[in-house]
Design a protein around this motif. Structure first.
Motif, PDB file in Angstrom:
ATOM      1  N   PHE A  68      12.439  -8.910  -2.905  1.00  0.00           N
ATOM      2  CA  PHE A  68      11.467  -8.341  -1.736  1.00  0.00           C
ATOM      3  C   PHE A  68      10.763  -7.375  -2.636  1.00  0.00           C
ATOM      4  O   PHE A  68       9.331  -7.502  -2.530  1.00  0.00           O
ATOM      5  CB  PHE A  68      12.167  -8.060  -0.631  1.00  0.00           C
ATOM      6  N   SER A  69      11.171  -6.504  -3.221  1.00  0.00           N
ATOM      7  CA  SER A  69      10.456  -5.521  -4.026  1.00  0.00           C
ATOM      8  C   SER A  69       9.636  -5.826  -5.029  1.00  0.00           C
ATOM      9  O   SER A  69       8.457  -5.486  -5.272  1.00  0.00           O
ATOM     10  CB  SER A  69      11.423  -4.437  -4.673  1.00  0.00           C
ATOM     11  N   GLY A  70      10.149  -7.057  -5.757  1.00  0.00           N
ATOM     12  CA  GLY A  70       9.531  -7.674  -6.786  1.00  0.00           C
ATOM     13  C   GLY A  70       8.001  -8.319  -6.159  1.00  0.00           C
ATOM     14  O   GLY A  70       7.060  -8.294  -6.885  1.00  0.00           O
ATOM     15  N   PHE A  71       8.125  -9.056  -5.113  1.00  0.00           N
ATOM     16  CA  PHE A  71       6.875  -9.462  -4.410  1.00  0.00           C
ATOM     17  C   PHE A  71       5.802  -8.635  -4.129  1.00  0.00           C
ATOM     18  O   PHE A  71       4.817  -8.825  -4.340  1.00  0.00           O
ATOM     19  CB  PHE A  71       7.244 -10.433  -3.302  1.00  0.00           C
ATOM     20  N   LEU A  72       6.483  -7.486  -3.634  1.00  0.00           N
ATOM     21  CA  LEU A  72       5.500  -6.410  -3.160  1.00  0.00           C
ATOM     22  C   LEU A  72       4.871  -5.791  -4.310  1.00  0.00           C
ATOM     23  O   LEU A  72       3.804  -5.508  -4.406  1.00  0.00           O
ATOM     24  CB  LEU A  72       6.618  -5.130  -2.450  1.00  0.00           C
ATOM     25  N   MET A  73       5.453  -5.632  -5.556  1.00  0.00           N
ATOM     26  CA  MET A  73       4.944  -5.177  -6.688  1.00  0.00           C
ATOM     27  C   MET A  73       4.018  -6.191  -7.377  1.00  0.00           C
ATOM     28  O   MET A  73       3.004  -5.656  -7.908  1.00  0.00           O
ATOM     29  CB  MET A  73       6.197  -4.924  -7.800  1.00  0.00           C
ATOM     30  N   GLY A  74       4.398  -7.544  -7.155  1.00  0.00           N
ATOM     31  CA  GLY A  74       3.250  -8.357  -7.597  1.00  0.00           C
ATOM     32  C   GLY A  74       2.048  -8.123  -6.935  1.00  0.00           C
ATOM     33  O   GLY A  74       1.018  -8.509  -7.493  1.00  0.00           O
ATOM     34  N   GLN A  75       1.939  -8.099  -5.927  1.00  0.00           N
ATOM     35  CA  GLN A  75       0.577  -7.778  -4.927  1.00  0.00           C
ATOM     36  C   GLN A  75       0.229  -6.678  -4.768  1.00  0.00           C
ATOM     37  O   GLN A  75      -0.854  -6.129  -3.850  1.00  0.00           O
ATOM     38  CB  GLN A  75       0.807  -8.554  -3.593  1.00  0.00           C
ATOM     39  N   LEU A 256       4.543   2.889  -2.324  1.00  0.00           N
ATOM     40  CA  LEU A 256       3.682   2.845  -3.547  1.00  0.00           C
ATOM     41  C   LEU A 256       2.506   1.570  -3.041  1.00  0.00           C
ATOM     42  O   LEU A 256       1.153   2.086  -3.422  1.00  0.00           O
ATOM     43  CB  LEU A 256       4.348   2.369  -4.635  1.00  0.00           C
ATOM     44  N   SER A 257       2.756   0.523  -2.668  1.00  0.00           N
ATOM     45  CA  SER A 257       1.754  -0.408  -2.390  1.00  0.00           C
ATOM     46  C   SER A 257       0.690  -0.399  -1.296  1.00  0.00           C
ATOM     47  O   SER A 257      -0.348  -0.546  -1.309  1.00  0.00           O
ATOM     48  CB  SER A 257       2.498  -1.937  -2.346  1.00  0.00           C
ATOM     49  N   MET A 258       1.421   0.197  -0.199  1.00  0.00           N
ATOM     50  CA  MET A 258       0.633   0.394   1.038  1.00  0.00           C
ATOM     51  C   MET A 258      -0.114   1.878   1.118  1.00  0.00           C
ATOM     52  O   MET A 258      -1.085   2.104   1.893  1.00  0.00           O
ATOM     53  CB  MET A 258       1.543  -0.084   2.186  1.00  0.00           C
ATOM     54  N   VAL A 259       0.604   2.839   0.753  1.00  0.00           N
ATOM     55  CA  VAL A 259       0.143   4.221   1.056  1.00  0.00           C
ATOM     56  C   VAL A 259      -0.315   4.874  -0.047  1.00  0.00           C
ATOM     57  O   VAL A 259      -1.731   5.496  -0.187  1.00  0.00           O
ATOM     58  CB  VAL A 259       1.410   5.180   1.479  1.00  0.00           C
ATOM     59  N   ILE A 260       0.205   4.676  -1.275  1.00  0.00           N
ATOM     60  CA  ILE A 260      -0.531   5.348  -2.562  1.00  0.00           C
ATOM     61  C   ILE A 260      -1.688   4.287  -2.931  1.00  0.00           C
ATOM     62  O   ILE A 260      -2.846   4.972  -3.277  1.00  0.00           O
ATOM     63  CB  ILE A 260       0.590   5.505  -3.590  1.00  0.00           C
ATOM     64  N   TYR A 261      -1.067   3.341  -3.399  1.00  0.00           N
ATOM     65  CA  TYR A 261      -2.384   2.104  -3.989  1.00  0.00           C
ATOM     66  C   TYR A 261      -3.253   1.726  -3.090  1.00  0.00           C
ATOM     67  O   TYR A 261      -4.290   1.185  -3.172  1.00  0.00           O
ATOM     68  CB  TYR A 261      -1.686   1.139  -5.008  1.00  0.00           C
ATOM     69  N   LYS A 262      -2.698   1.282  -1.724  1.00  0.00           N
ATOM     70  CA  LYS A 262      -3.421   0.634  -0.623  1.00  0.00           C
ATOM     71  C   LYS A 262      -3.900  -0.488  -1.025  1.00  0.00           C
ATOM     72  O   LYS A 262      -4.926  -0.809  -0.635  1.00  0.00           O
ATOM     73  CB  LYS A 262      -4.652   1.617  -0.128  1.00  0.00           C
ATOM     74  N   GLU A 263      -3.151  -1.240  -1.682  1.00  0.00           N
ATOM     75  CA  GLU A 263      -3.518  -2.730  -1.944  1.00  0.00           C
ATOM     76  C   GLU A 263      -2.903  -3.831  -1.165  1.00  0.00           C
ATOM     77  O   GLU A 263      -3.254  -5.145  -1.309  1.00  0.00           O
ATOM     78  CB  GLU A 263      -3.492  -2.879  -3.392  1.00  0.00           C
ATOM     79  N   ILE A 264      -1.698  -3.278  -0.281  1.00  0.00           N
ATOM     80  CA  ILE A 264      -1.114  -4.403   0.407  1.00  0.00           C
ATOM     81  C   ILE A 264      -1.495  -3.864   2.019  1.00  0.00           C
ATOM     82  O   ILE A 264      -1.270  -2.643   2.440  1.00  0.00           O
ATOM     83  CB  ILE A 264       0.348  -4.474   0.337  1.00  0.00           C
ATOM     84  N   LYS A 265      -1.965  -4.840   2.780  1.00  0.00           N
ATOM     85  CA  LYS A 265      -2.181  -4.477   4.420  1.00  0.00           C
ATOM     86  C   LYS A 265      -0.964  -4.849   5.062  1.00  0.00           C
ATOM     87  O   LYS A 265      -0.409  -5.743   4.809  1.00  0.00           O
ATOM     88  CB  LYS A 265      -3.463  -5.172   4.765  1.00  0.00           C
ATOM     89  N   PRO A 266      -0.914  -4.226   6.351  1.00  0.00           N
ATOM     90  CA  PRO A 266       0.287  -4.455   6.981  1.00  0.00           C
ATOM     91  C   PRO A 266       0.324  -5.956   7.600  1.00  0.00           C
ATOM     92  O   PRO A 266       1.464  -6.649   7.617  1.00  0.00           O
ATOM     93  CB  PRO A 266      -0.078  -3.510   8.332  1.00  0.00           C
ATOM     94  N   ASN A 267      -0.764  -6.923   7.722  1.00  0.00           N
ATOM     95  CA  ASN A 267      -0.836  -7.946   7.922  1.00  0.00           C
ATOM     96  C   ASN A 267      -0.290  -9.065   6.864  1.00  0.00           C
ATOM     97  O   ASN A 267      -0.351 -10.345   7.054  1.00  0.00           O
ATOM     98  CB  ASN A 267      -2.046  -8.561   8.442  1.00  0.00           C
ATOM     99  N   GLN A 268      -0.174  -8.578   5.630  1.00  0.00           N
ATOM    100  CA  GLN A 268       0.224  -9.432   4.470  1.00  0.00           C
ATOM    101  C   GLN A 268       1.625  -9.280   4.346  1.00  0.00           C
ATOM    102  O   GLN A 268       2.314 -10.293   3.709  1.00  0.00           O
ATOM    103  CB  GLN A 268      -0.331  -8.798   3.152  1.00  0.00           C
ATOM    104  N   ILE A 269       2.419  -8.397   4.947  1.00  0.00           N
ATOM    105  CA  ILE A 269       3.900  -8.317   4.998  1.00  0.00           C
ATOM    106  C   ILE A 269       4.612  -9.465   5.427  1.00  0.00           C
ATOM    107  O   ILE A 269       5.680 -10.023   4.852  1.00  0.00           O
ATOM    108  CB  ILE A 269       4.413  -7.016   5.827  1.00  0.00           C
ATOM    109  N   PRO A 270       4.157 -10.210   6.731  1.00  0.00           N
ATOM    110  CA  PRO A 270       4.907 -11.320   6.947  1.00  0.00           C
ATOM    111  C   PRO A 270       5.041 -12.550   5.956  1.00  0.00           C
ATOM    112  O   PRO A 270       6.083 -13.177   5.587  1.00  0.00           O
ATOM    113  CB  PRO A 270       4.250 -11.769   8.307  1.00  0.00           C
TER     114      PRO A 270
END
Length: 432
Positions: A68-75, A256-270
């Motif tokens: 899961f963390s790997g997919f988060l890092m990828g996006q 890191l992805s959602m707060v600091i870099y802000k490149e993942i939106k909450p609607n992408q998590i599912p």
């Protein structure tokens, strides 16, 4: 050879030949072999029990977390920042973009724990960038494919957790720290080939970054790089287990992805969760099926027969290690790493232990060996992904892959011959 072993090999080989998924092929061939000696109901029940028992391990809980963390890092923008950081380090050298590719793949592979993720994430940026600068498209793909496998050795690595399970309890922390020097050795070997290739082809030298830009890119990559320090430092320091480290990696990656870099939106998590669950299910099915086959092999005393056969050929340590490496290289060309580790560790580990080789050292040899299989046809998953990302074919990539294969073989020979490469850091940190 015992009739059960012949049946197992025959059924398994036929299923692979007709492109049955590897986990299904392992389960069916195991069941078919059981049916030779016991009734159908006990055979099915035993298969189910052994698959369940194979997945019943607290340590394996770390795998879905790291996936899961790997997919988060990828996006989550981490790949791009690691590429920028690698450019600061080596981008100004001749053929610098090839060096950047290797370093970025190693960094991202180590952070995500996935060679496929590194190939997709880094290759998606680096292959087009190298194409634009005049590098050969097939060479660019070959570099990405081989460099991505370094993440199998540099922690956190899911396959090292699986080896710990298959070996009967080699310390995961010791395996994690043992993978650093061999992983770096492979990366350096690949970079040597890239340097020679770039010089012969006259590839361009990258522009030197200004001091201000270099500082900015380095600072931007620090939060991503800190994940390794957090996870590995916490495990080595005894602050948390590898499973707890996986959970912490997920939380950190989310922030890191959602707060600091802000490149993942909450609607992408599912969608990311769905991909993670699907990948985890595939991995766990492989683990369960492989554990069942491993139990059957042990029940039929096949590891002991293979051990006696190899020791009957020679008791020379170097020759036996060479034979085992050749066998694993062949296995790696048609079998995924997870089942290969679970099936062949119980077979080969007792042999190498009689030669005085530590389970830790053998684990690194095995993972490095099978990593080569990830980028070789006909089954290499990383090779297929790399060719897809690079928009080329396996036939076209094979030629530039050959010198990179040779570099990986040399690294494997060095790691095999010198156990200090694997064991120095674990001993230095008091982990082994």
């Amino acid at each position: 050879m015992d009739i059960t072993a012949l049946i197992l090999l025959f059924v398994f080989g036929v299923l692979l030949a007709i492109n049955v998924p590897i986990a299904i092929a392992i389960a069916i061939s195991t069941l078919a072999t059981m049916l030779v000696t016991i009734d159908s109901l006990p055979a099915v029940t035993t298969l189910a029990q052994r698959m369940s028992a194979g997945m019943d391990s607290f340590a394996l809980l770390a795998i879905p977390f790291f996936i899961f963390s790997g997919f988060l890092m990828g996006q989550g923008g981490i790949a791009r920042r690691l590429i920028d950081f690698a450019k600061v380090l080596v981008g100004q050298l001749p053929g610098g973009l090839a060096f950047v590719n290797v370093i970025a793949c190693a960094l991202f592979g180590s952070i995500s724990g996935s060679a496929v993720a590194a190939t997709s994430a880094i290759g998606g940026f680096m292959i087009p960038a190298m194409n634009k600068e005049g590098y050969d498209k097939n060479f660019n793909t070959a570099v990405t494919v081989t460099a991505s496998t370094t993440g199998m050795l540099i922690p956190p690595s899911n396959i090292l957790i699986i080896y710990s399970l298959a070996s009967g309890g080699v310390s995961i922390a010791a395996l994690f720290i043992a993978g650093y020097l061999p992983g770096i050795l492979v990366a350096i070997s690949l970079m040597c080939v890239c340097g020679i290739y770039a010089k012969r082809r006259g590839y361009p030298v990258g522009q030197r970054e200004s001091f201000a830009t270099a500082i900015k890119k380095t600072v931007g990559a620090i939060p991503s790089l800190f994940l390794v320090v957090l996870v590995i430092g916490g495990i080595i320091g005894g602050y948390f287990t590898p499973t707890e480290a996986g959970a912490i990696a997920v939380v950190y990656s989310l922030v890191l992805s959602m707060v600091i870099y802000k490149e993942i939106k909450p609607n992408q998590i599912p969608a990311i969760l769905t991909k993670s669950v699907t990948t985890t299910a595939i991995v766990m099915l492989l683990i369960g099926a492989s554990a069942a086959m491993s139990w059957l092999l042990s029940y039929e005393n096949i590891p002991q027969e293979i051990s006696a056969g190899l020791l009957g050929i020679t008791e020379n340590k170097i020759i036996l290690l060479l034979l085992i490496n050749v066998l694993l290289l062949v296995v790696g060309t048609f079998m995924d790493m997870t089942p290969a580790v679970l099936i062949f560790t119980p077979i080969f580990l007792p042999i190498v232990e009689t030669l005085g080789i530590s389970p830790l050292h053998f684990g690194i040899i095995m993972i490095l060996n099978l990593s080569i299989g990830l980028c070789t046809p006909p089954v290499g998953s990383v090779l297929f992904v790399g060719c897809s990302v690079g928009k080329t074919s396996i036939a076209q990539v094979i030629k530039p892959l050959i010198p990179l294969y040779i570099a990986m073989f040399i690294a494997l020979a060095l790691v095999t011959a010198f156990p200090q490469i694997s064991e120095y850091l674990p001993k230095a940190f008091g982990l082994y």
